[in-house]
Scaffold this motif. Structure first.
Motif, PDB file in Angstrom:
ATOM      1  N   ILE A 152      40.876  42.157  52.292  1.00 14.86           N
ATOM      2  CA  ILE A 152      39.660  41.372  52.072  1.00 14.86           C
ATOM      3  C   ILE A 152      38.984  41.797  50.773  1.00 14.86           C
ATOM      4  N   PHE A 153      38.908  43.104  50.539  1.00 17.62           N
ATOM      5  CA  PHE A 153      38.291  43.605  49.311  1.00 17.62           C
ATOM      6  C   PHE A 153      39.026  43.098  48.070  1.00 17.62           C
ATOM      7  N   LEU A 154      40.360  43.144  48.097  1.00 18.06           N
ATOM      8  CA  LEU A 154      41.147  42.706  46.944  1.00 18.06           C
ATOM      9  C   LEU A 154      41.033  41.209  46.695  1.00 18.06           C
ATOM     10  N   SER A 155      40.621  40.459  47.708  1.00 18.97           N
ATOM     11  CA  SER A 155      40.417  39.028  47.489  1.00 18.97           C
ATOM     12  C   SER A 155      39.316  38.790  46.462  1.00 18.97           C
ATOM     13  N   GLY A 156      38.477  39.803  46.231  1.00 17.66           N
ATOM     14  CA  GLY A 156      37.430  39.672  45.231  1.00 17.66           C
ATOM     15  C   GLY A 156      37.976  39.390  43.847  1.00 17.66           C
ATOM     16  N   SER A 157      39.108  40.016  43.486  1.00 17.47           N
ATOM     17  CA  SER A 157      39.691  39.770  42.165  1.00 17.47           C
ATOM     18  C   SER A 157      40.219  38.350  42.064  1.00 17.47           C
ATOM     19  N   ALA A 158      40.760  37.832  43.177  1.00 11.71           N
ATOM     20  CA  ALA A 158      41.255  36.460  43.176  1.00 11.71           C
ATOM     21  C   ALA A 158      40.099  35.472  42.993  1.00 11.71           C
ATOM     22  N   ILE A 159      39.007  35.709  43.733  1.00 12.92           N
ATOM     23  CA  ILE A 159      37.834  34.834  43.604  1.00 12.92           C
ATOM     24  C   ILE A 159      37.258  34.932  42.192  1.00 12.92           C
ATOM     25  N   ALA A 160      37.195  36.149  41.660  1.00 12.04           N
ATOM     26  CA  ALA A 160      36.638  36.350  40.322  1.00 12.04           C
ATOM     27  C   ALA A 160      37.487  35.676  39.255  1.00 12.04           C
ATOM     28  N   SER A 161      38.813  35.673  39.418  1.00 14.28           N
ATOM     29  CA  SER A 161      39.693  35.009  38.461  1.00 14.28           C
ATOM     30  C   SER A 161      39.359  33.533  38.344  1.00 14.28           C
ATOM     31  N   ILE A 162      38.981  32.927  39.470  1.00 15.07           N
ATOM     32  CA  ILE A 162      38.640  31.508  39.476  1.00 15.07           C
ATOM     33  C   ILE A 162      37.229  31.274  38.940  1.00 15.07           C
ATOM     34  N   LEU A 163      36.291  32.138  39.317  1.00 16.51           N
ATOM     35  CA  LEU A 163      34.889  31.941  38.945  1.00 16.51           C
ATOM     36  C   LEU A 163      34.568  32.343  37.514  1.00 16.51           C
ATOM     37  N   SER A 164      35.310  33.329  36.978  1.00 19.99           N
ATOM     38  CA  SER A 164      34.930  33.899  35.679  1.00 19.99           C
ATOM     39  C   SER A 164      34.886  32.856  34.577  1.00 19.99           C
ATOM     40  N   GLY A 165      35.854  31.917  34.571  1.00 18.37           N
ATOM     41  CA  GLY A 165      35.890  30.914  33.518  1.00 18.37           C
ATOM     42  C   GLY A 165      34.685  29.992  33.510  1.00 18.37           C
ATOM     43  N   PRO A 166      34.436  29.265  34.614  1.00 22.08           N
ATOM     44  CA  PRO A 166      33.280  28.359  34.609  1.00 22.08           C
ATOM     45  C   PRO A 166      31.941  29.065  34.412  1.00 22.08           C
TER      46      PRO A 166
END
Length: 450
Positions: A152-166
Motif C-alpha cells: 500500500i505504501f509503495l502505491s504512493g509512487s504509482a499515484i505520484a507518477s500520474i499526479l506529478s505531471g498535471p
C-alpha cells in the motif's frame, strides 16, 4: 479465563489494533510518499525554463538532476541511526520539513553551482525517509501484516507518477510577483511539504505505547507480539557483514546490476520524458504534464497484469526477462523515431520497466538467508538507485555534445537487454556451500537447506 479464551482475546485485540494502525498510519505515509516523489522529480518539467532563464545546459541539468541520488545514498545510513535515537515522530517530521524547505529554495537557484548544491542538499534532506518508514512498520506491525502495508505504501509512487505531471504543469503556468512559473512551482510544492508536517506531527507517534488512540489492552497486545518478534530476529541476527563481503557473492553482484539497469531506465524516462513530449507539438506546461501521466497509467496497469501472470505461472526469471525485453524494444524504437512514435514507444517501454521493478524483488528474497536479507536488499536498493544519477547525467552530457539523446536511449535499450539475459543466471534457490562462499566463517549468504 482459560488459556484458549485468553489467546482468542489477545488475537482479537491484536487484530483491532492493527486495523486502527492501518487506517491511521498508511494513508499518512502514502500522502507523504506522493509529496516526496513530486518534490524529487518535478525538476524534469523545468529543464527548458532553467535553460532559458539561467542558461543551465543539458549536461549541467543532467548532472544536477542526478546529484540528488548521491546525497541520498551518502546520508541514508546516518539518517536511519538518528531516527532510532530521536524517534520516528520527530525524525520523519524533520525529514519532511527540511526536504520541503530545500525544495522551496530551489526557486532561488541562479547558476549551475547553486543548482548542483541544492539538488545534492535535497537528496541529503530526503535521506532516510523510505527506510525510516520500513523501520517504522517493524515497530508497529506484526510480521504477517508488513508485506501488505509495504504494498500500500509503495502505491504512493504509482499515484505520484500520474499526479506529478498535471499538478506541476498547472503550477508552471503561474506568473506574477516578480517570479517565473518554475519558481512558483518550487515554492508551492515545497511549501506544501512543510505545511503537511503539521499533519504528520499530530498523527504520528514514535511507538505503540505512546498511541493514545489505542486502548491500553490493544497497546499491550501489540507490544507483546512486536517484542517477541524482535527478540526472535535479534537471536538469529548475525554479526555485522560489510558491503564488500556481501559483494563477494556473484549472485548479489548480479542482483545489483539487474536492479541498476531497471532503475537506469526508469529515471532516464522520468527526467527526459517531458523533453520528448515538448517535441511532439506546441504544448503548454499543463498539457505536457497531462501527456506525461499517460505512460505511467499504462505502466501501472501493466504492472498489475504481469504480477497476476507471474503469480499464476511461477517462472520469475522468465517474467523479468520478458518485461526487460519490452523495455529494451520501447527504448530502441524511441531512439530512431519521430517525437510522436517516440512517445508511444516510451509508453510501451514503461510497460516493461515498471513491471520489471516489482517482479525483480522476489528473486533475491528467495535466494537470501533471512538473517542477512534486510542488509542485502538495502545494498541492492542503494546501488541500484545510483541509476538515478547515471541516467540523467549521461543523457545530459550526450545531448550537450551531440544535440540528441539518441545515444542515451540506445544505451538504456542495451542495458535492459543485457539484464534480460543475465537474469536467467540469477538463482531463486540457495546453493549448498561447504564452508566456502563470501562470508564463510561469518555468515552464509545463501540460505541453508532445511
Amino acid at each position: 479465563m482459560n488459556p484458549s479464551q485468553a489467546s482468542a482475546k489477545a488475537d482479537l485485540l491484536l487484530t483491532s489494533a492493527v486495523s486502527k494502525i492501518k487506517w491511521r498510519i498508511l494513508p499518512l505515509f502514502v500522502a507523504m510518499f506522493i509529496i516526496n516523489y513530486i518534490d524529487r522529480v518535478n525538476i524534469g518539467f523545468v529543464r527548458s525554463h532553467l535553460a532559458t532563464d539561467l542558461g543551465i545546459g543539458a549536461a549541467a541539468f543532467g548532472l544536477g538532476a542526478g546529484l540528488f541520488f548521491v546525497g541520498y545514498a551518502i546520508f541514508e545510513v546516518p539518517s536511519n541511526m538518528l531516527l532510532q535515537r530521536f524517534g520516528a515522530r520527530a525524525w520523519l517530521t524533520r525529514i519532511m520539513f527540511t526536504w520541503g524547505l530545500v525544495a522551496a529554495c530551489m526557486a532561488f537557484v541562479h547558476s549551475e553551482t547553486s543548482f548542483y548544491f541544492m539538488r545534492f542538499l535535497l537528496g541529503v534532506t530526503e535521506a532516510g525517509f523510505f527506510p525510516g518508514v520500513v523501520y517504522y512498520f517493524t515497530q508497529w506491525l506484526p510480521n504477517h501484516e508488513r508485506g501488505r502495508a509495504m504494498a500500500i505504501f509503495l502505491s504512493g509512487s504509482a499515484i505520484a507518477s500520474i499526479l506529478s505531471g498535471p499538478v506541476t504543469g498547472a503550477l508552471l503556468l503561474i506568473e506574477g510577483g516578480g517570479l517565473h512559473g518554475w519558481q512558483w512551482m518550487f515554492l508551492i510544492e515545497g511549501g506544501a511539504s512543510m505545511l503537511f508536517c503539521v499533519v504528520v506531527w499530530r498523527l504520528l507517534d514514535s511507538s505503540p505505547r505512546e498511541a493514545k488512540w489505542l486502548s491500553p489492552e490493544q497497546r499491550e497486545a501489540l507490544a507483546t507480539v512486536i517484542a517477541a518478534e524482535q527478540e526472535q530476529r535479534a537471536a538469529s541476527r548475525p554479526a555485522h557483514v560489510s558491503a564488500l563481503t556481501l559483494l563477494r557473492d556473484p549472485q548479489i553482484v548480479l542482483f545489483c546490476f539487474i536492479y541498476f539497469a531497471i532503475q537506469l531506465t526508469i529515471y532516464g524516462a522520468t527526467f527526459w520524458l517531458p523533453t520528448i513530449i515538448k517535441k511532439m507539438g506546441h504544448f503548454n506546461d499543463f498539457q505536457v504534464g497531462l501527456f506525461n501521466s499517460i505512460p505511467w497509467i499504462v505502466a501501472i496497469a501493466a504492472m498489475y497484469l504481469f504480477a497476476v501472470l507471474a503469480a499464476r505461472f511461477k517462472r520469475p526469471q522468465f517474467w523479468v526477462a520478458v518485461t526487460l525485453v519490452i523495455s529494451a524494444i520501447g527504448m530502441a524504437v524511441s531512439a530512431f523515431s519521430g517525437p510522436v512514435i517516440g512517445f508511444v514507444a516510451v509508453c510501451f517501454a514503461g510497460i516493461g520497466f515498471k513491471a520489471a521493478s516489482s517482479l525483480f524483488w522476489p528473486i533475491p528474497q528467495a535466494y537470501l538467508d533471512a538473517r542477512i536479507a534486510a542488509a542485502v536488499l538495502a545494498l541492492i536498493n542503494s546501488l541500484g538507485n545510483l541509476g538515478g544519477f547515471f541516467a540523467p547525467a549521461t543523457f545530459g552530457y550526450l545531448e550537450q555534445k551531440t544535440g540528441s539523446i539518441q545515444g542515451g536511449l540506445y544505451a538504456l535499450s542495451v542495458a535492459s537487454l543485457l539484464a534480460a539475459v543475465l537474469v536467467f543466471l540469477a538463482r531463486t534457490r540457495p546453493s549448498v556451500e561447504d564452508g566456502g562462499g563470501p562470508a564463510a566463517g561469518e555468515v552464509k549468504v545463501a540460505k541453508q537447506p532445511a
